[in-house]
Design a protein around this motif. Structure first.
Motif, PDB file in Angstrom:
ATOM      1  N   LYS A 366       0.837  -1.210   0.000  1.00 50.31           N
ATOM      2  CA  LYS A 366       0.000   0.000   0.000  1.00 50.31           C
ATOM      3  C   LYS A 366       0.867   1.252   0.000  1.00 50.31           C
ATOM      4  O   LYS A 366       0.567   2.227  -0.704  1.00 50.31           O
ATOM      5  CB  LYS A 366      -0.930  -0.014   1.211  1.00 50.31           C
ATOM      6  CG  LYS A 366      -2.049  -1.039   1.112  1.00 50.31           C
ATOM      7  CD  LYS A 366      -2.935  -1.013   2.351  1.00 50.31           C
ATOM      8  CE  LYS A 366      -4.081  -2.010   2.227  1.00 50.31           C
ATOM      9  NZ  LYS A 366      -4.941  -2.020   3.450  1.00 50.31           N
ATOM     10  N   GLU A 367       1.954   1.229   0.765  1.00 46.88           N
ATOM     11  CA  GLU A 367       2.855   2.379   0.804  1.00 46.88           C
ATOM     12  C   GLU A 367       3.550   2.596  -0.537  1.00 46.88           C
ATOM     13  O   GLU A 367       3.828   3.732  -0.932  1.00 46.88           O
ATOM     14  CB  GLU A 367       3.887   2.190   1.919  1.00 46.88           C
ATOM     15  CG  GLU A 367       3.293   2.287   3.319  1.00 46.88           C
ATOM     16  CD  GLU A 367       4.291   1.925   4.406  1.00 46.88           C
ATOM     17  OE1 GLU A 367       5.398   1.428   4.060  1.00 46.88           O
ATOM     18  OE2 GLU A 367       3.979   2.121   5.599  1.00 46.88           O
ATOM     19  N   VAL A 368       3.814   1.504  -1.257  1.00 48.75           N
ATOM     20  CA  VAL A 368       4.422   1.613  -2.583  1.00 48.75           C
ATOM     21  C   VAL A 368       3.467   2.276  -3.558  1.00 48.75           C
ATOM     22  O   VAL A 368       3.882   3.008  -4.466  1.00 48.75           O
ATOM     23  CB  VAL A 368       4.847   0.221  -3.096  1.00 48.75           C
ATOM     24  CG1 VAL A 368       5.266   0.283  -4.559  1.00 48.75           C
ATOM     25  CG2 VAL A 368       5.996  -0.325  -2.246  1.00 48.75           C
ATOM     26  N   TYR A 399       9.133  -5.867 -16.005  1.00 41.26           N
ATOM     27  CA  TYR A 399       9.814  -4.660 -15.507  1.00 41.26           C
ATOM     28  C   TYR A 399      10.190  -4.827 -14.035  1.00 41.26           C
ATOM     29  O   TYR A 399      11.293  -4.450 -13.608  1.00 41.26           O
ATOM     30  CB  TYR A 399       8.897  -3.446 -15.684  1.00 41.26           C
ATOM     31  CG  TYR A 399       9.485  -2.164 -15.143  1.00 41.26           C
ATOM     32  CD1 TYR A 399      10.321  -1.365 -15.931  1.00 41.26           C
ATOM     33  CD2 TYR A 399       9.219  -1.744 -13.839  1.00 41.26           C
ATOM     34  CE1 TYR A 399      10.866  -0.186 -15.434  1.00 41.26           C
ATOM     35  CE2 TYR A 399       9.763  -0.570 -13.328  1.00 41.26           C
ATOM     36  CZ  TYR A 399      10.589   0.202 -14.138  1.00 41.26           C
ATOM     37  OH  TYR A 399      11.134   1.357 -13.635  1.00 41.26           O
ATOM     38  N   LEU A 400       9.260  -5.372 -13.254  1.00 39.98           N
ATOM     39  CA  LEU A 400       9.490  -5.528 -11.820  1.00 39.98           C
ATOM     40  C   LEU A 400      10.724  -6.390 -11.548  1.00 39.98           C
ATOM     41  O   LEU A 400      11.517  -6.093 -10.647  1.00 39.98           O
ATOM     42  CB  LEU A 400       8.253  -6.148 -11.168  1.00 39.98           C
ATOM     43  CG  LEU A 400       8.193  -6.147  -9.635  1.00 39.98           C
ATOM     44  CD1 LEU A 400       8.068  -4.727  -9.101  1.00 39.98           C
ATOM     45  CD2 LEU A 400       7.012  -6.996  -9.148  1.00 39.98           C
ATOM     46  N   ILE A 401      10.903  -7.426 -12.345  1.00 43.37           N
ATOM     47  CA  ILE A 401      12.066  -8.301 -12.159  1.00 43.37           C
ATOM     48  C   ILE A 401      13.344  -7.618 -12.633  1.00 43.37           C
ATOM     49  O   ILE A 401      14.342  -7.546 -11.903  1.00 43.37           O
ATOM     50  CB  ILE A 401      11.860  -9.631 -12.918  1.00 43.37           C
ATOM     51  CG1 ILE A 401      10.762 -10.465 -12.260  1.00 43.37           C
ATOM     52  CG2 ILE A 401      13.165 -10.432 -12.958  1.00 43.37           C
ATOM     53  CD1 ILE A 401      10.380 -11.707 -13.035  1.00 43.37           C
ATOM     54  N   LYS A 402      13.312  -7.110 -13.850  1.00 37.88           N
ATOM     55  CA  LYS A 402      14.540  -6.607 -14.466  1.00 37.88           C
ATOM     56  C   LYS A 402      15.011  -5.279 -13.882  1.00 37.88           C
ATOM     57  O   LYS A 402      16.223  -5.047 -13.732  1.00 37.88           O
ATOM     58  CB  LYS A 402      14.327  -6.451 -15.978  1.00 37.88           C
ATOM     59  CG  LYS A 402      14.148  -7.771 -16.713  1.00 37.88           C
ATOM     60  CD  LYS A 402      13.954  -7.529 -18.210  1.00 37.88           C
ATOM     61  CE  LYS A 402      13.852  -8.823 -18.984  1.00 37.88           C
ATOM     62  NZ  LYS A 402      13.650  -8.594 -20.444  1.00 37.88           N
ATOM     63  N   VAL A 406      12.332  -7.620  -8.022  1.00 42.80           N
ATOM     64  CA  VAL A 406      11.338  -8.349  -7.240  1.00 42.80           C
ATOM     65  C   VAL A 406      10.504  -9.205  -8.200  1.00 42.80           C
ATOM     66  O   VAL A 406      10.128  -8.745  -9.279  1.00 42.80           O
ATOM     67  CB  VAL A 406      10.412  -7.394  -6.457  1.00 42.80           C
ATOM     68  CG1 VAL A 406       9.315  -8.182  -5.724  1.00 42.80           C
ATOM     69  CG2 VAL A 406      11.213  -6.566  -5.463  1.00 42.80           C
ATOM     70  N   VAL A 407      10.232 -10.435  -7.786  1.00 41.47           N
ATOM     71  CA  VAL A 407       9.417 -11.336  -8.605  1.00 41.47           C
ATOM     72  C   VAL A 407       7.985 -11.358  -8.084  1.00 41.47           C
ATOM     73  O   VAL A 407       7.747 -11.536  -6.885  1.00 41.47           O
ATOM     74  CB  VAL A 407       9.967 -12.778  -8.579  1.00 41.47           C
ATOM     75  CG1 VAL A 407       9.083 -13.700  -9.423  1.00 41.47           C
ATOM     76  CG2 VAL A 407      11.405 -12.826  -9.060  1.00 41.47           C
ATOM     77  N   ALA A 408       7.033 -11.151  -8.992  1.00 41.98           N
ATOM     78  CA  ALA A 408       5.610 -11.375  -8.723  1.00 41.98           C
ATOM     79  C   ALA A 408       5.081 -12.250  -9.856  1.00 41.98           C
ATOM     80  O   ALA A 408       5.782 -12.508 -10.839  1.00 41.98           O
ATOM     81  CB  ALA A 408       4.853 -10.058  -8.636  1.00 41.98           C
ATOM     82  N   ILE A 409       3.847 -12.704  -9.727  1.00 45.42           N
ATOM     83  CA  ILE A 409       3.256 -13.576 -10.738  1.00 45.42           C
ATOM     84  C   ILE A 409       2.144 -12.841 -11.483  1.00 45.42           C
ATOM     85  O   ILE A 409       1.202 -12.323 -10.854  1.00 45.42           O
ATOM     86  CB  ILE A 409       2.678 -14.854 -10.097  1.00 45.42           C
ATOM     87  CG1 ILE A 409       3.783 -15.687  -9.456  1.00 45.42           C
ATOM     88  CG2 ILE A 409       1.925 -15.692 -11.131  1.00 45.42           C
ATOM     89  CD1 ILE A 409       4.787 -16.266 -10.426  1.00 45.42           C
ATOM     90  N   PRO A 410       2.217 -12.769 -12.818  1.00 43.05           N
ATOM     91  CA  PRO A 410       1.104 -12.202 -13.592  1.00 43.05           C
ATOM     92  C   PRO A 410      -0.091 -13.144 -13.539  1.00 43.05           C
ATOM     93  O   PRO A 410       0.056 -14.342 -13.777  1.00 43.05           O
ATOM     94  CB  PRO A 410       1.682 -12.090 -15.009  1.00 43.05           C
ATOM     95  CG  PRO A 410       2.778 -13.101 -15.070  1.00 43.05           C
ATOM     96  CD  PRO A 410       3.326 -13.231 -13.682  1.00 43.05           C
ATOM     97  N   MET A 443      10.899  -1.889  -3.996  1.00 39.75           N
ATOM     98  CA  MET A 443       9.774  -1.319  -4.748  1.00 39.75           C
ATOM     99  C   MET A 443       9.564   0.148  -4.397  1.00 39.75           C
ATOM    100  O   MET A 443       9.242   0.951  -5.264  1.00 39.75           O
ATOM    101  CB  MET A 443       8.515  -2.161  -4.485  1.00 39.75           C
ATOM    102  CG  MET A 443       8.566  -3.523  -5.171  1.00 39.75           C
ATOM    103  SD  MET A 443       7.008  -4.458  -5.065  1.00 39.75           S
ATOM    104  CE  MET A 443       7.117  -5.093  -3.385  1.00 39.75           C
ATOM    105  N   LYS A 444       9.731   0.493  -3.127  1.00 35.20           N
ATOM    106  CA  LYS A 444       9.605   1.905  -2.738  1.00 35.20           C
ATOM    107  C   LYS A 444      10.635   2.768  -3.445  1.00 35.20           C
ATOM    108  O   LYS A 444      10.352   3.911  -3.836  1.00 35.20           O
ATOM    109  CB  LYS A 444       9.762   2.044  -1.224  1.00 35.20           C
ATOM    110  CG  LYS A 444       8.565   1.598  -0.413  1.00 35.20           C
ATOM    111  CD  LYS A 444       8.838   1.840   1.076  1.00 35.20           C
ATOM    112  CE  LYS A 444       7.630   1.461   1.931  1.00 35.20           C
ATOM    113  NZ  LYS A 444       7.910   1.679   3.371  1.00 35.20           N
ATOM    114  N   LEU A 445      11.805   2.226  -3.645  1.00 37.90           N
ATOM    115  CA  LEU A 445      12.902   2.988  -4.238  1.00 37.90           C
ATOM    116  C   LEU A 445      12.737   3.172  -5.742  1.00 37.90           C
ATOM    117  O   LEU A 445      13.033   4.236  -6.289  1.00 37.90           O
ATOM    118  CB  LEU A 445      14.232   2.281  -3.944  1.00 37.90           C
ATOM    119  CG  LEU A 445      15.506   2.955  -4.431  1.00 37.90           C
ATOM    120  CD1 LEU A 445      15.704   4.301  -3.731  1.00 37.90           C
ATOM    121  CD2 LEU A 445      16.712   2.035  -4.204  1.00 37.90           C
TER     122      LEU A 445
END
Length: 451
Positions: A366-368, A399-402, A406-410, A443-445
């Motif tokens: 949420k903060e991100v 984009y999130l990974i590269k 951070v890894v998330a799942i689409p 992610m915040k950065l």
């Protein structure tokens, strides 16, 4: 070409470019016939395609594309494998795949070690070691109040994924109609495809991912053979309410439908108590309840699962199980008995620990700047990524990974119609607190809202 068509083509090209370095080229044969990719993408896939070398008459090496049966042509390398490979390549923190980065309890592992030393290393009885079948039945009685015969109604499998496969292949005939709730665990559709089933899908939509009961009532009929469901629900974290379960039960009884219920996250229920649909009046006789050791005891690599069903359904499950894996790891079954006999304090502590992890991740997301949807169970949380300006979930996760690490799942891969999931991504909080905080800080950065 209209704008909607052009948008779809652009999304396909982006997904193809992203996945081409991870998936055999032959997987895209059907796409290639209707959409010729640009040279750069085609060259990339050609350079990385999986092939089998053979010798021709001049003894020179040639290469042939890998082969796959038509019933599996549409399915690619699992999204979990894809994202983990890409994450490892870029040194990303993996909040994608749902396995803990911490170990299971010593009191369980020690029993497995001792069982190996004691020579319990040969085939177990096909449908489960007697001690484990009894332990599963005892745990089920505590959880549901239902008395089951461990010899006739419990089948031990190689994880819940095999329980799903054995149930589908043992009870569903080619052409049978099966209802799914999207988004769904990706093995459901693949297994139903192997069985030749006809799939109908009911979509659960944010923010609450409630079951649209009118749509469900319209979908279920005397032509329906089964409903395959999952509560607590992966990937959304939704827990089916009593009202929803009673509606499903009523339709099943009215139309003589069976339920295949995946309940591997039953001990990770945070906002409400888990309800096993087999415990509702008239439902045990038409329900297969599937579960496993891995999620509750952080031992996902052991692959110990089970299916609980009345004898007339257990027969088909065991027939399929006999020709899928025949038996399950003997020493791990011995250890599973110790796990299932754990005191209630274990489950209380487990839920408390995961509640703390969930709070860290949800607060951080949420903060991100994500829109975070409620998660009542499992160790997953789904968010809307669109405030960051990406057109779809695959582009965002790439984009999130590269760029963020951070890894998330689409989630679009969990829908029959990928468009329905293109705004959503899934994060897992089955990680130690340092890992969760580190991912949030990255992610915040590096992530900035544009909307």
């Amino acid at each position: 070409m209209n704008l909607d068509t052009q948008h779809s083509v652009n999304v396909m090209l982006r997904q193809l470019s992203f996945r081409s370095s991870l998936i055999p080229f032959s997987s895209y044969c059907s796409t290639r016939t209707s959409l010729k990719p640009p040279t750069t993408i085609r060259s990339l896939t050609k350079a990385t395609m999986s092939t089998t070398p053979i010798q021709n008459e001049s003894t020179q090496q040639t290469e042939r594309p890998v082969q796959v049966a038509k019933r599996l042509e549409k399915f690619k390398t699992t999204i979990f494998t894809q994202m983990s490979i890409l994450g490892n390549k870029h040194g990303a923190i993996n909040l994608g795949q749902g396995f803990p980065n911490f170990d299971g309890p010593d009191f369980v592992k020690e029993v497995a070690i001792q069982a190996i030393k004691d020579g319990k290393n040969q085939y177990a009885r096909a449908f489960g070691a007697p001690e484990l079948n009894s332990a599963v039945a005892s745990r089920f009685l505590k959880d549901t109040g239902l008395v089951v015969d461990p010899e006739k109604e419990v089948t031990v499998t190689c994880g819940c994924t095999e329980a799903i496969a054995a149930s589908v292949l043992g009870l569903i005939n080619p052409g049978d109609e099966v209802v799914l709730f999207a988004p769904f665990y990706d093995s459901y559709e693949a297994t139903l495809s192997m069985a030749g089933a006809k799939v109908k899908c009911i979509t659960l939509r944010p923010p609450g991912f409630d079951i649209p009961l009118d749509e469900l009532r319209a979908a279920v009929s005397s032509e329906t053979r089964a409903i395959l469901m999952n509560t607590p629900h992966n990937p959304t974290g939704k827990m089916f309410t009593r009202e929803e379960l009673e509606a499903i039960a009523s339709l099943c009884i009215e139309n003589d439908v069976i339920v295949l219920s995946d309940e591997v996250y039953d001990k990770l229920d945070f906002e409400m108590d888990h309800i096993c649909i087999a415990s509702l009046p008239g439902m045990y006789e038409r329900t297969v309840t599937m579960n496993s050791l891995g999620k509750t005891f952080s031992l996902t690599g052991w692959k110990i699962g089970w299916a609980i069903a009345p004898p007339h359904l257990t027969w088909g499950i065991r027939q399929a199980h006999s020709y899928l894996t025949f038996a399950t790891s003997t020493p791990m079954q011995a250890a599973a008995v110790a796990a299932l006999e754990a005191p209630e304090s274990y489950y209380t502590e487990l839920k408390r620990d995961y509640s703390e992890k969930k709070e860290i991740l949800v607060k951080g997301l949420k903060e991100v700047g994500f829109e975070v949807f409620p998660s009542s169970g499992t160790y997953f949380v789904v968010v809307d990524h669109t405030p960051f300006g990406f057109g779809d979930d695959v582009a965002f996760c790439e984009y999130l990974i590269k760029e963020v690490g951070v890894v998330a799942i689409p989630t679009s891969v969990f829908y029959l119609n990928p468009e329905e999931g293109k705004n959503l991504v899934r994060f897992a909080f089955c990680k130690d607190e340092e890992t969760l905080r580190g991912a949030v800080e990255r992610m915040k950065l590096k992530l900035k809202r544009v909307v």
